[in-house]
Scaffold this motif. Sequence first.
Motif, mmCIF file in Angstrom:
data_model
loop_
_atom_site.group_PDB
_atom_site.id
_atom_site.type_symbol
_atom_site.label_atom_id
_atom_site.label_comp_id
_atom_site.label_asym_id
_atom_site.label_seq_id
_atom_site.Cartn_x
_atom_site.Cartn_y
_atom_site.Cartn_z
ATOM 1 N N TYR A 218 0.904 -1.219 0.117
ATOM 2 C CA TYR A 218 0.052 0.060 0.019
ATOM 3 C C TYR A 218 1.033 1.171 -0.099
ATOM 4 O O TYR A 218 0.556 2.177 -0.694
ATOM 5 C CB TYR A 218 -0.991 -0.155 1.232
ATOM 6 C CG TYR A 218 -2.150 1.002 1.248
ATOM 7 C CD1 TYR A 218 -3.019 0.887 0.415
ATOM 8 C CD2 TYR A 218 -2.085 2.163 2.097
ATOM 9 C CE1 TYR A 218 -4.095 1.708 0.429
ATOM 10 C CE2 TYR A 218 -3.053 3.109 2.257
ATOM 11 C CZ TYR A 218 -4.122 2.809 1.422
ATOM 12 O OH TYR A 218 -4.866 3.775 1.290
ATOM 13 N N ASP A 219 1.889 1.607 0.793
ATOM 14 C CA ASP A 219 2.822 2.392 0.741
ATOM 15 C C ASP A 219 3.391 2.753 -0.310
ATOM 16 O O ASP A 219 3.736 3.883 -0.741
ATOM 17 C CB ASP A 219 3.716 2.265 2.096
ATOM 18 C CG ASP A 219 3.166 2.059 3.362
ATOM 19 O OD1 ASP A 219 2.160 2.966 3.722
ATOM 20 O OD2 ASP A 219 3.652 1.953 4.384
ATOM 21 N N LEU A 220 3.947 1.661 -0.924
ATOM 22 C CA LEU A 220 5.040 1.630 -2.041
ATOM 23 C C LEU A 220 3.849 2.416 -3.269
ATOM 24 O O LEU A 220 4.469 3.102 -3.939
ATOM 25 C CB LEU A 220 5.189 0.162 -2.799
ATOM 26 C CG LEU A 220 6.530 -0.126 -2.303
ATOM 27 C CD1 LEU A 220 6.845 -1.606 -2.766
ATOM 28 C CD2 LEU A 220 7.635 0.491 -2.885
ATOM 29 N N ILE A 221 2.640 2.111 -3.539
ATOM 30 C CA ILE A 221 1.906 2.825 -4.355
ATOM 31 C C ILE A 221 1.816 4.059 -4.098
ATOM 32 O O ILE A 221 2.016 4.868 -5.059
ATOM 33 C CB ILE A 221 0.333 2.359 -4.443
ATOM 34 C CG1 ILE A 221 0.628 0.592 -4.892
ATOM 35 C CG2 ILE A 221 -0.567 2.840 -5.192
ATOM 36 C CD1 ILE A 221 -0.808 -0.254 -4.815
ATOM 37 N N GLY A 222 1.508 4.581 -2.830
ATOM 38 C CA GLY A 222 1.429 6.236 -2.369
ATOM 39 C C GLY A 222 2.534 6.693 -2.614
ATOM 40 O O GLY A 222 2.705 7.714 -3.038
ATOM 41 N N VAL A 223 3.824 6.230 -2.294
ATOM 42 C CA VAL A 223 5.130 6.839 -2.424
ATOM 43 C C VAL A 223 5.379 7.136 -3.933
ATOM 44 O O VAL A 223 5.923 8.094 -4.371
ATOM 45 C CB VAL A 223 6.386 6.193 -1.785
ATOM 46 C CG1 VAL A 223 7.575 6.991 -2.052
ATOM 47 C CG2 VAL A 223 5.967 6.273 -0.285
ATOM 48 N N ALA A 224 4.985 6.125 -4.742
ATOM 49 C CA ALA A 224 5.327 6.206 -6.271
ATOM 50 C C ALA A 224 4.188 7.163 -6.658
ATOM 51 O O ALA A 224 4.833 8.247 -7.543
ATOM 52 C CB ALA A 224 4.870 4.934 -6.937
ATOM 53 N N TRP A 225 3.218 7.426 -6.152
ATOM 54 C CA TRP A 225 2.274 8.530 -6.664
ATOM 55 C C TRP A 225 2.750 9.946 -6.172
ATOM 56 O O TRP A 225 2.926 10.720 -7.035
ATOM 57 C CB TRP A 225 0.958 8.187 -5.930
ATOM 58 C CG TRP A 225 -0.132 9.369 -6.204
ATOM 59 C CD1 TRP A 225 -0.814 9.371 -7.502
ATOM 60 C CD2 TRP A 225 -0.402 10.783 -5.795
ATOM 61 N NE1 TRP A 225 -1.631 10.440 -7.424
ATOM 62 C CE2 TRP A 225 -1.464 11.353 -6.520
ATOM 63 C CE3 TRP A 225 0.252 11.202 -4.470
ATOM 64 C CZ2 TRP A 225 -2.012 12.360 -5.894
ATOM 65 C CZ3 TRP A 225 -0.438 12.373 -4.143
ATOM 66 C CH2 TRP A 225 -1.444 12.895 -4.826
ATOM 67 N N LEU A 226 3.307 9.995 -5.058
ATOM 68 C CA LEU A 226 4.009 11.235 -4.395
ATOM 69 C C LEU A 226 5.145 11.752 -5.271
ATOM 70 O O LEU A 226 5.450 12.803 -5.770
ATOM 71 C CB LEU A 226 4.388 11.078 -3.258
ATOM 72 C CG LEU A 226 3.693 11.243 -1.953
ATOM 73 C CD1 LEU A 226 4.056 10.664 -0.535
ATOM 74 C CD2 LEU A 226 3.032 12.719 -1.971
ATOM 75 N N ILE A 227 5.989 10.575 -5.853
ATOM 76 C CA ILE A 227 7.104 11.091 -6.505
ATOM 77 C C ILE A 227 6.869 11.627 -8.093
ATOM 78 O O ILE A 227 7.357 12.499 -8.519
ATOM 79 C CB ILE A 227 8.039 9.910 -6.804
ATOM 80 C CG1 ILE A 227 9.016 9.529 -5.507
ATOM 81 C CG2 ILE A 227 9.101 9.873 -7.925
ATOM 82 C CD1 ILE A 227 9.609 8.144 -5.748
ATOM 83 N N LYS A 228 5.677 11.000 -8.641
ATOM 84 C CA LYS A 228 5.117 11.331 -10.008
ATOM 85 C C LYS A 228 4.660 12.774 -9.773
ATOM 86 O O LYS A 228 4.701 13.479 -10.761
ATOM 87 C CB LYS A 228 4.213 10.646 -10.427
ATOM 88 C CG LYS A 228 4.860 9.323 -11.008
ATOM 89 C CD LYS A 228 3.859 8.410 -11.920
ATOM 90 C CE LYS A 228 4.675 7.007 -12.394
ATOM 91 N NZ LYS A 228 5.799 7.389 -13.417
ATOM 92 N N ARG A 229 3.961 13.155 -8.695
ATOM 93 C CA ARG A 229 3.315 14.403 -8.409
ATOM 94 C C ARG A 229 4.245 15.408 -7.842
ATOM 95 O O ARG A 229 3.719 16.541 -7.128
ATOM 96 C CB ARG A 229 2.084 14.151 -7.659
ATOM 97 C CG ARG A 229 0.931 13.209 -8.205
ATOM 98 C CD ARG A 229 0.462 13.891 -9.514
ATOM 99 N NE ARG A 229 -0.634 12.986 -10.171
ATOM 100 C CZ ARG A 229 -0.287 11.969 -11.121
ATOM 101 N NH1 ARG A 229 0.826 11.887 -11.269
ATOM 102 N NH2 ARG A 229 -1.540 11.357 -11.521
ATOM 103 N N ARG A 230 5.516 15.196 -7.745
ATOM 104 C CA ARG A 230 6.453 16.300 -7.053
ATOM 105 C C ARG A 230 6.493 17.408 -7.644
ATOM 106 O O ARG A 230 6.054 17.541 -9.026
ATOM 107 C CB ARG A 230 7.859 15.728 -7.210
ATOM 108 C CG ARG A 230 8.536 15.504 -8.481
ATOM 109 C CD ARG A 230 9.876 14.954 -8.614
ATOM 110 N NE ARG A 230 10.495 15.151 -9.659
ATOM 111 C CZ ARG A 230 10.106 14.334 -10.747
ATOM 112 N NH1 ARG A 230 9.460 13.291 -10.632
ATOM 113 N NH2 ARG A 230 10.968 14.163 -11.789
#
Length: 239
Positions: A218-230
């Motif tokens: 679950y966290d991996l998906i969220g962090v990947a999303w944060l990186i793309k939305r930086r």
Amino acid sequence: MTDVSIVIPMKNEVGNAPDLINALVAECHDVRIEIIAIDDASTDGTDQALRDLQATVPTLRVLQNTKSGGQSAAVHSGVLAAKAAIVCTLDGDGQNPASQVPKLYRPLLADETGLLALVAGQRVDRQDTQSKKLASKLANGLRGWLLNDGTRDTGCGLKGFRRDVFLQMPYFDHMHRYLPALFKRDGWQIELVDVTHRERGSGNSNYSNLNRALVGVYDLIGVAWLIKRRKKAYPKELD
């Protein structure tokens, strides 16, 4: 003036707290430190053990959660309370030797570029069960492939970082496992150092392999999303 704040989350670590904190005082003698221990609603007397230590360790500060909030919440609270510009973290179970903490703060204090913001430990010769090491290896492989954060062991509790940069990051539970990716996301330099590891002195782990796996995906998906939305552009003020 404090050079380095050392933040230690603790939950039911009454048997490990005294040795760990006394060792930190001995090993980090080259800088002015404060030690911030966060008792995460322990039920074994950890809070009293920490209070007793304050009589002989004047640099020790103790924070206490009235209900358990988890490791990332404890670390975040400790960083908020820290007085120094450089913060180091380590686990409260004694598996991260105090002797390794200077490896974290020395590069940050010596940095003259202003770009180095994180020094992350990577455990060698881990003293854990085979099942725990296998689960960690699989999780680190998946995380590294998806986030490309450049570290083989992001779960190591030994980390040193600039307080101001850490507090600019979005808080979420379990964020302490993704600091290399989050620092890189914002363009900061990170340094990786090998650190030693040892068996837990007493008590039991607060995590199971299943628990780590379930929250990890679950966290991996969220962090990947944060990186793309930086944020992708930062302006300079014109003279």
